[in-house]
Design a protein around this motif. Sequence first.
Motif, PDB file in Angstrom:
ATOM      1  N   TYR A 142      56.491  87.277  14.189  1.00 46.46           N
ATOM      2  CA  TYR A 142      55.985  87.460  12.827  1.00 46.46           C
ATOM      3  C   TYR A 142      56.651  88.698  12.240  1.00 46.46           C
ATOM      4  O   TYR A 142      56.875  89.685  12.943  1.00 46.46           O
ATOM      5  N   GLY A 195      59.971  81.073  18.135  1.00 45.08           N
ATOM      6  CA  GLY A 195      59.021  80.624  17.122  1.00 45.08           C
ATOM      7  C   GLY A 195      57.679  81.316  17.191  1.00 45.08           C
ATOM      8  O   GLY A 195      56.690  80.825  16.635  1.00 45.08           O
ATOM      9  N   GLN A 196      57.624  82.464  17.857  1.00 45.84           N
ATOM     10  CA  GLN A 196      56.362  83.208  17.954  1.00 45.84           C
ATOM     11  C   GLN A 196      56.397  84.550  17.236  1.00 45.84           C
ATOM     12  O   GLN A 196      55.390  85.261  17.213  1.00 45.84           O
ATOM     13  N   HIS A 202      49.984  85.924  16.353  1.00 49.17           N
ATOM     14  CA  HIS A 202      49.743  85.969  14.914  1.00 49.17           C
ATOM     15  C   HIS A 202      48.765  87.078  14.528  1.00 49.17           C
ATOM     16  O   HIS A 202      48.670  87.444  13.350  1.00 49.17           O
ATOM     17  N   GLU A 225      67.162  83.720  12.574  1.00 51.14           N
ATOM     18  CA  GLU A 225      67.059  82.857  13.751  1.00 51.14           C
ATOM     19  C   GLU A 225      66.089  83.481  14.742  1.00 51.14           C
ATOM     20  O   GLU A 225      66.302  84.610  15.199  1.00 51.14           O
ATOM     21  N   ASP A 226      65.025  82.756  15.060  1.00 47.63           N
ATOM     22  CA  ASP A 226      64.050  83.261  16.024  1.00 47.63           C
ATOM     23  C   ASP A 226      64.193  82.510  17.346  1.00 47.63           C
ATOM     24  O   ASP A 226      64.427  81.301  17.372  1.00 47.63           O
ATOM     25  N   ASN A 271      55.500  83.824   9.723  1.00 46.65           N
ATOM     26  CA  ASN A 271      55.761  83.367  11.090  1.00 46.65           C
ATOM     27  C   ASN A 271      57.133  82.695  11.088  1.00 46.65           C
ATOM     28  O   ASN A 271      57.345  81.701  10.404  1.00 46.65           O
ATOM     29  N   LEU A 272      58.077  83.259  11.820  1.00 49.50           N
ATOM     30  CA  LEU A 272      59.407  82.672  11.878  1.00 49.50           C
ATOM     31  C   LEU A 272      59.407  81.452  12.797  1.00 49.50           C
ATOM     32  O   LEU A 272      58.842  81.487  13.890  1.00 49.50           O
ATOM     33  N   LYS A 273      60.052  80.400  12.354  1.00 46.04           N
ATOM     34  CA  LYS A 273      60.173  79.185  13.155  1.00 46.04           C
ATOM     35  C   LYS A 273      61.334  79.314  14.129  1.00 46.04           C
ATOM     36  O   LYS A 273      62.284  80.051  13.888  1.00 46.04           O
ATOM     37  N   LYS A 274      61.240  78.593  15.228  1.00 43.96           N
ATOM     38  CA  LYS A 274      62.309  78.639  16.218  1.00 43.96           C
ATOM     39  C   LYS A 274      63.605  78.102  15.628  1.00 43.96           C
ATOM     40  O   LYS A 274      63.613  77.096  14.915  1.00 43.96           O
ATOM     41  N   TYR A 290      64.092  81.423   4.493  1.00 46.57           N
ATOM     42  CA  TYR A 290      62.741  81.763   4.044  1.00 46.57           C
ATOM     43  C   TYR A 290      62.805  82.397   2.662  1.00 46.57           C
ATOM     44  O   TYR A 290      63.629  83.286   2.428  1.00 46.57           O
ATOM     45  N   HIS A 350      66.540  79.289  10.127  1.00 47.32           N
ATOM     46  CA  HIS A 350      65.848  78.761   8.951  1.00 47.32           C
ATOM     47  C   HIS A 350      65.989  79.741   7.788  1.00 47.32           C
ATOM     48  O   HIS A 350      66.163  80.946   7.992  1.00 47.32           O
TER      49      HIS A 350
END
Length: 204
Positions: free
Chosen positions: A53, A50-51, A149, A46-47, A67-70, A75, A73
Amino acid sequence: MEFSFTKFARLMGRFHLTEKENPKCGWVNSAVFLAFRGTAISMTAEDSDGQDYVEIVVDGVARNWINLKKGVHEYIIEQGLPDGEHTLEIHKRTGILSGSIAFHHFSLPDGGSFLAPPAAKPLRLEYFGDSITDGAGIGHPHVLAEAPHLDDGYMSYVGISARMLNAEYHTMAICGIGVWQDAVGFKQGLPEHFFGTLGKGTAP
C-alpha cells in the motif's frame, strides 16, 4: 512531457538503482518526491506480491492510499486539481515482508509539465526496529495476525516524528525482528539485513 526519474524525482529511503529509470524499493517509508504543473497525474508501478500500500501526499496533505496490484499497472493518482504547480509524494506504507515496488513512470495530461523535485530536507534520520517501527498494527488492535491494509508506516511514530522535525528519514524495520534473536527464537537479527538494499541477500 516525458518523465525521467533522474531528472524529475527525488528518492527517500533505500532504492535499488541498477535501472535508474525504474527505481525499486522494499523498506517501509521509502518514498518518491516530485513536482509538476497540471490538473492531474498518473503513475505506472510494478508490485511484487500485490500486498503493498502507498500513501498519496499532494501539496503536503495526505489525500489517499492505494493498494498496488501484482505486476505492472497504471494508477490515477490525482485528478481535478487546480491548474498550477503541485508537489506529489508516494510513500510505501507497508513493510519489506509485504513485497517490493518498482516505479516505472509518471504521466500528465496534455499541457502539463514536470518541474525540478522538491529540495531535500536539512536533517537526516535513520530508524531501526521491529513491528512498531514498521507501522504494523496501527489501524487495528493486535488481534489480527496479518493485515497489510491496516499497516501504516507513514503514520507510525517514525513518520510523525520525522515530519515534525522536518527531516529526511530511512526506516530499517522488520516485523518480529530482533537485534540478535527474533520473536520466534531464530538468531537472524536486523544486522543481517543492514547491508542489503532490499534486505538480507540482496545487492549492497
